[in-house]
Motif scaffolding. Sequence first.
Motif, short mmCIF file in Angstrom:
data_model
loop_
_atom_site.label_atom_id
_atom_site.label_comp_id
_atom_site.label_asym_id
_atom_site.label_seq_id
_atom_site.Cartn_x
_atom_site.Cartn_y
_atom_site.Cartn_z
N ALA A 296 73.22 -90.04 41.86
CA ALA A 296 73.04 -89.91 43.34
C ALA A 296 73.51 -88.37 43.54
CB ALA A 296 73.99 -90.81 44.20
N VAL A 297 74.47 -88.14 43.01
CA VAL A 297 75.08 -86.66 43.33
C VAL A 297 73.99 -85.75 42.61
CG1 VAL A 297 76.78 -85.16 42.42
CG2 VAL A 297 77.50 -87.52 43.41
N GLU A 298 73.45 -85.90 41.64
CA GLU A 298 72.52 -85.16 41.05
C GLU A 298 71.03 -85.27 41.67
OE1 GLU A 298 72.93 -85.44 36.63
OE2 GLU A 298 74.96 -84.45 36.77
N GLY A 299 70.75 -86.21 42.60
CA GLY A 299 69.55 -86.19 43.13
C GLY A 299 68.50 -86.92 42.18
N LYS A 300 69.06 -87.79 41.53
CA LYS A 300 68.25 -88.50 40.52
C LYS A 300 68.04 -89.84 40.95
CE LYS A 300 69.60 -85.96 36.36
NZ LYS A 300 70.23 -85.80 35.31
N SER A 301 67.10 -90.68 40.16
CA SER A 301 67.03 -92.06 40.56
C SER A 301 68.00 -92.94 40.56
CB SER A 301 66.00 -92.53 39.59
OG SER A 301 65.51 -93.98 39.86
N VAL A 302 68.00 -93.78 41.76
CA VAL A 302 69.43 -94.77 42.06
C VAL A 302 68.97 -96.16 42.23
CG1 VAL A 302 71.27 -95.02 43.70
CG2 VAL A 302 70.85 -92.65 43.14
N GLN A 303 69.54 -97.20 41.68
CA GLN A 303 69.29 -98.48 42.03
C GLN A 303 70.06 -98.82 43.05
OE1 GLN A 303 69.24 -100.40 38.17
NE2 GLN A 303 68.12 -98.84 37.11
N ARG A 304 69.53 -99.62 43.98
CA ARG A 304 70.31 -99.98 45.23
C ARG A 304 71.03 -101.35 44.89
NH1 ARG A 304 73.51 -101.23 47.88
NH2 ARG A 304 73.79 -101.27 50.12
N ASN A 305 70.60 -102.36 44.12
CA ASN A 305 71.43 -103.46 43.90
C ASN A 305 71.29 -103.75 42.27
OD1 ASN A 305 72.19 -104.41 46.68
ND2 ASN A 305 69.95 -104.63 46.84
N ILE A 306 72.40 -103.97 41.59
CA ILE A 306 72.57 -104.19 40.16
C ILE A 306 73.48 -105.34 39.99
CG2 ILE A 306 73.15 -102.98 37.67
CD1 ILE A 306 72.62 -100.23 39.18
N SER A 307 72.99 -106.14 39.16
CA SER A 307 73.52 -107.38 38.87
C SER A 307 74.42 -107.16 37.46
CB SER A 307 72.83 -108.58 38.71
OG SER A 307 72.39 -109.04 40.01
N ALA A 308 75.69 -107.67 37.27
CA ALA A 308 76.45 -107.50 35.97
C ALA A 308 76.34 -109.01 35.34
CB ALA A 308 77.81 -107.07 36.47
N PRO A 309 76.82 -109.01 34.32
CA PRO A 309 76.50 -110.41 33.52
C PRO A 309 77.95 -111.33 33.78
CG PRO A 309 77.37 -108.81 32.13
CD PRO A 309 76.96 -108.06 33.22
N LEU A 310 77.50 -112.60 33.71
CA LEU A 310 78.64 -113.64 33.85
C LEU A 310 78.56 -114.30 32.42
CD1 LEU A 310 77.91 -114.70 37.35
CD2 LEU A 310 80.03 -113.81 36.53
N VAL A 311 79.77 -115.03 31.88
CA VAL A 311 79.71 -115.80 30.81
C VAL A 311 80.74 -116.72 31.15
CG1 VAL A 311 81.51 -114.43 29.62
CG2 VAL A 311 80.01 -116.00 28.11
N ALA A 312 80.50 -118.12 30.57
CA ALA A 312 81.56 -119.21 30.72
C ALA A 312 82.27 -119.09 29.56
CB ALA A 312 80.80 -120.36 30.97
N LEU A 313 83.56 -119.29 29.56
CA LEU A 313 84.46 -119.40 28.32
C LEU A 313 84.90 -120.76 28.51
CD1 LEU A 313 86.30 -116.12 28.74
CD2 LEU A 313 84.10 -116.44 27.79
N THR A 314 85.13 -121.62 27.10
CA THR A 314 85.91 -122.71 26.99
C THR A 314 86.81 -122.59 25.78
OG1 THR A 314 84.13 -123.51 25.52
CG2 THR A 314 84.13 -124.21 27.72
N LYS A 315 87.72 -123.28 25.73
CA LYS A 315 88.71 -123.41 24.52
C LYS A 315 87.84 -123.25 23.25
CE LYS A 315 92.95 -125.59 22.41
NZ LYS A 315 93.84 -126.41 22.84
N GLU A 316 86.80 -123.87 23.18
CA GLU A 316 86.13 -124.04 21.87
C GLU A 316 85.68 -122.57 21.25
OE1 GLU A 316 87.14 -127.97 23.42
OE2 GLU A 316 86.06 -126.16 24.19
N ASP A 317 84.88 -121.93 22.39
CA ASP A 317 84.03 -120.59 22.10
C ASP A 317 84.76 -119.47 22.84
OD1 ASP A 317 83.64 -120.50 24.87
OD2 ASP A 317 81.71 -121.38 24.88
N MET A 318 85.97 -119.60 23.31
CA MET A 318 86.63 -118.06 23.76
C MET A 318 86.83 -117.15 22.90
SD MET A 318 90.35 -119.76 24.31
CE MET A 318 91.05 -118.11 25.28
N ASP A 319 87.06 -117.35 21.58
CA ASP A 319 87.27 -116.26 20.77
C ASP A 319 86.08 -115.60 20.33
OD1 ASP A 319 90.32 -116.39 20.79
OD2 ASP A 319 90.09 -118.00 19.51
N LYS A 320 84.92 -116.26 20.35
CA LYS A 320 83.84 -115.85 19.93
C LYS A 320 83.29 -114.54 21.06
CE LYS A 320 82.15 -119.64 17.44
NZ LYS A 320 81.16 -120.68 17.29
N LYS A 321 83.67 -114.86 22.25
CA LYS A 321 83.53 -113.99 23.22
C LYS A 321 84.79 -113.21 23.97
CE LYS A 321 80.73 -117.81 24.88
NZ LYS A 321 80.69 -118.98 26.15
#
Length: 330
Positions: A296-321
């Motif tokens: 935005a500062v440099e006058g380039k392309s800006v995306q209005r809405n961006i989604s970040a990832p989500l992940v579910a963690l359990t005791k069984e798989d938490m260390d892998k994530k």
Amino acid sequence: MSTRTLMLVLATGALVAGCGGQIGQNNDTPAQTGGATPANKNLDLVVGVKNEPFYISMQCGAEAAAKEAGYTITTQAPDKFDPTLQAPIVTALGAKKPAALLIAPTDDKTMAPQMKQIKDMGVKVIEVDTALQDTGIAVSSISSDNAQGGRLAAQTMAKLTSGKTGSVLVLDTKAGTSTTAARAKGFEEELKNSAPNLKSIGIQFTENEPSVAAQKVTAAISSTPDLVGVFATNLNTGEGAATGLRSAGKVGQVQLVGFDASPSEVEGLRAGAFQALIAQDPGMIGRTGVQQAIAAVEGKSVQRNISAPLVALTKEDMDKKAEFFYKTKC
């Protein structure tokens, strides 16, 4: 929850874990203008509250991206998640006039005047994590798909309770917090679909204080004999809910699904105080916020809405994530 990885990736760009994420999904047509090298390369990040691992992780991502691009960034935060404490910080930025302000507004209405004032000075405004109802102030908004996170939590709760009939308590933070409100709403809506045998006893607010969350949980256990689950919409409510369950001797009997992955929540998951956590990627949010601010500062392309990832963690798989565990320092 299934012991298999249950992961919802909402970003279309490649994810680099922790503080190194890439730009996520673009929900709007970018605004395209000519690029220029600005004289002012100073950015400010105003997060929701001091010393919270989610925001520390966000800061780490933002600092890494700014350094890589040759910009400087200063981070400030109120002592509590409170617009009356955050507003003066934003107002004071008018004296230094950064090139861009990255901000997690602590109220979706109350923070609008201060943010608009900064925008009207020519400062580019980027929302990170939370957002205003007024979509005309920020040029870009980066956040998890919080409604989907709530739905994922409800699906997880349905699996954890294994067809039991009973009641579920939903703990929100403060009225007017856009992210947690969306999580709570998404959870309640999906619970009706995924677990019609479960009934929400309503959304209760904790003022983002773990002690209040603990009190709400112990009170619900006393008043609701068939309580089988608790959904906590952020790390403070989750930590408080875990305390309440320990005090009542209900750890493991009442299923606790938390949101976020602070060190104490991660340890709680490992120890069995939580049965699942829905983790965000705050490092990616911070990094992407800086990328959008610089564009935005440099006058380039800006995306209005961006989604970040989500992940579910359990005791069984938490260390892998483990890359999704939140930081306490960069």
